[in-house]
Write an enzyme that holds these catalytic residues in place. Structure first.
Site, PDB file in Angstrom:
ATOM      1  N   ASP A  85       0.831  -1.209   0.000  1.00  0.00           N
ATOM      2  CA  ASP A  85       0.000   0.000   0.000  1.00  0.00           C
ATOM      3  C   ASP A  85       0.869   1.264   0.000  1.00  0.00           C
ATOM      4  O   ASP A  85       1.794   1.388   0.813  1.00  0.00           O
ATOM      5  CB  ASP A  85      -0.868  -0.053   1.272  1.00  0.00           C
ATOM      6  CG  ASP A  85      -1.918   1.036   1.348  1.00  0.00           C
ATOM      7  OD1 ASP A  85      -2.425   1.439   0.290  1.00  0.00           O
ATOM      8  OD2 ASP A  85      -2.247   1.455   2.475  1.00  0.00           O
ATOM      9  N   HIS A  86       0.585   2.190  -0.888  1.00  0.00           N
ATOM     10  CA  HIS A  86       1.225   3.521  -0.907  1.00  0.00           C
ATOM     11  C   HIS A  86       2.744   3.514  -1.002  1.00  0.00           C
ATOM     12  O   HIS A  86       3.409   4.222  -0.239  1.00  0.00           O
ATOM     13  CB  HIS A  86       0.857   4.328   0.343  1.00  0.00           C
ATOM     14  CG  HIS A  86      -0.500   4.934   0.276  1.00  0.00           C
ATOM     15  ND1 HIS A  86      -0.829   5.950  -0.583  1.00  0.00           N
ATOM     16  CD2 HIS A  86      -1.618   4.649   0.977  1.00  0.00           C
ATOM     17  CE1 HIS A  86      -2.106   6.262  -0.409  1.00  0.00           C
ATOM     18  NE2 HIS A  86      -2.608   5.486   0.520  1.00  0.00           N
ATOM     19  N   HIS A 103      -6.809  10.271   4.916  1.00  0.00           N
ATOM     20  CA  HIS A 103      -6.231   9.219   5.761  1.00  0.00           C
ATOM     21  C   HIS A 103      -6.286   9.641   7.229  1.00  0.00           C
ATOM     22  O   HIS A 103      -6.134  10.813   7.543  1.00  0.00           O
ATOM     23  CB  HIS A 103      -4.778   8.968   5.360  1.00  0.00           C
ATOM     24  CG  HIS A 103      -4.637   8.380   3.997  1.00  0.00           C
ATOM     25  ND1 HIS A 103      -4.028   9.032   2.967  1.00  0.00           N
ATOM     26  CD2 HIS A 103      -5.048   7.191   3.501  1.00  0.00           C
ATOM     27  CE1 HIS A 103      -4.057   8.268   1.886  1.00  0.00           C
ATOM     28  NE2 HIS A 103      -4.678   7.151   2.175  1.00  0.00           N
TER      29      HIS A 103
HETATM   30 ZN   LIG Z   1      -4.414   5.293   1.387  1.00  0.00          ZN
END
Ligand SMILES: [Zn+2]
Length: 283
Positions: free
Chosen positions: A81-82, A177
């Site tokens: 992720d990311h 986020h």
């Molecule tokens: Zn995210």
């Protein structure tokens, strides 16, 4: 069992539900998510945030996650992720992650497209699935330096997907986020507009703390992957704190308590996504 994000998300997109993608930060959370998925007979995506990929050390954490997934009867994909680092993505692919996100959303569009294309080409040689971010999804409380609207533009989204060949897209649509202080203002019209013009599955980041009805509406508008991180992280920390406050010193006991707590959160999110009993044949 390990399956591709492609088969999970394409099925979700076709049948108008979403796959919950849970960030895990340790083994308690990893097991809690798998237990929740098993109980709900639901496919899930397990994902590791780029910082945690390094912190937990790539080889041992990938091996542990893949072994736990292999033992599980439900379909699960393993996703990075990311990441904004090509070498880190390559390392994850080498260690068996079958899904990766390149997040070059801080870069100008042209550069974002260049690095995304490069990652897509590499990932596809591994048979892996890709995700990229368009527009900028901020952290809660982050100052935006006067750039108020960093949401993804539908036409730009179409061009981005066509040019890069990316398999899924996380457009900035008003979520953030972290844990919301007040309800986010999701731009449902934008989600719908993008899902009409782009044929790959769409991803909603910043799912933690979003009211249930907003999540359901976002799924109706075309979201096929819902990312949940902060709620699991906070849930785990809170439970560990409670167990310790009650005088518990045995890590196995505090961990079991935290796992149960996280599992309840994960089960609720799976229900919300509508992925219970989605017993299709996945590859
Ligand atoms: Zn995210």
């Amino acid at each position: 069992m390990l399956v591709s994000s492609k088969s999970l998300l394409n099925d979700a997109q076709r049948n108008h539900y979403a796959i919950a993608a849970f960030n895990f930060y340790n083994l308690d959370i990893l097991y809690a998510v798998l237990d929740a998925a098993e109980e709900k007979k639901s496919p899930v995506i397990l994902q590791l945030y780029a910082l945690y990929f390094s912190f937990l050390r790539p080889a041992p954490i990938a091996a542990a996650a893949l072994a736990a997934i292999a033992e599980s009867p439900v379909p699960v994909a393993l996703h990075l992720d990311h990441s904004n680092d090509y070498d880190q993505i390559l390392c994850a692919l080498d260690h068996g992650f079958n899904s990766v996100m390149i997040d070059a959303s801080k870069l100008p569009l042209k550069e974002n497209m260049e690095i995304t294309s490069k990652v897509v080409q590499t990932a596809h040689t591994y048979g892996a699935f890709t995700e990229a971010e368009l527009g900028q999804i901020f952290r809660i409380g982050q100052t935006t330096d006067g750039q108020k609207d960093q949401k993804a533009d539908p036409e730009e989204a179409r061009l981005f997907v066509a040019e890069t060949g990316v398999d899924s897209l996380a457009p900035a649509v008003g979520s953030a986020h972290g844990m919301y202080v007040e309800a986010p203002k999701l731009d449902f019209e934008r989600i719908e507009a993008i899902s009409r013009i782009v044929d790959v599955p769409l991803v909603l980041h910043g799912g933690s703390g979003t009211p249930d009805d907003m999540i359901k509406k976002a799924i109706n508008c075309g979201i096929a992957k819902l990312n949940i991180g902060t709620e699991l992280k906070y849930g785990w920390s809170k439970a560990i704190g409670e167990a310790q406050k009650n005088g518990e010193k045995e890590p196995r006991i505090t961990s079991a308590y935290a796992r149960n707590h996280v599992m309840e959160i994960a089960k609720q999110k799976i229900e919300l996504c509508g992925s219970i009993n989605q017993q299709h044949v996945f590859e």
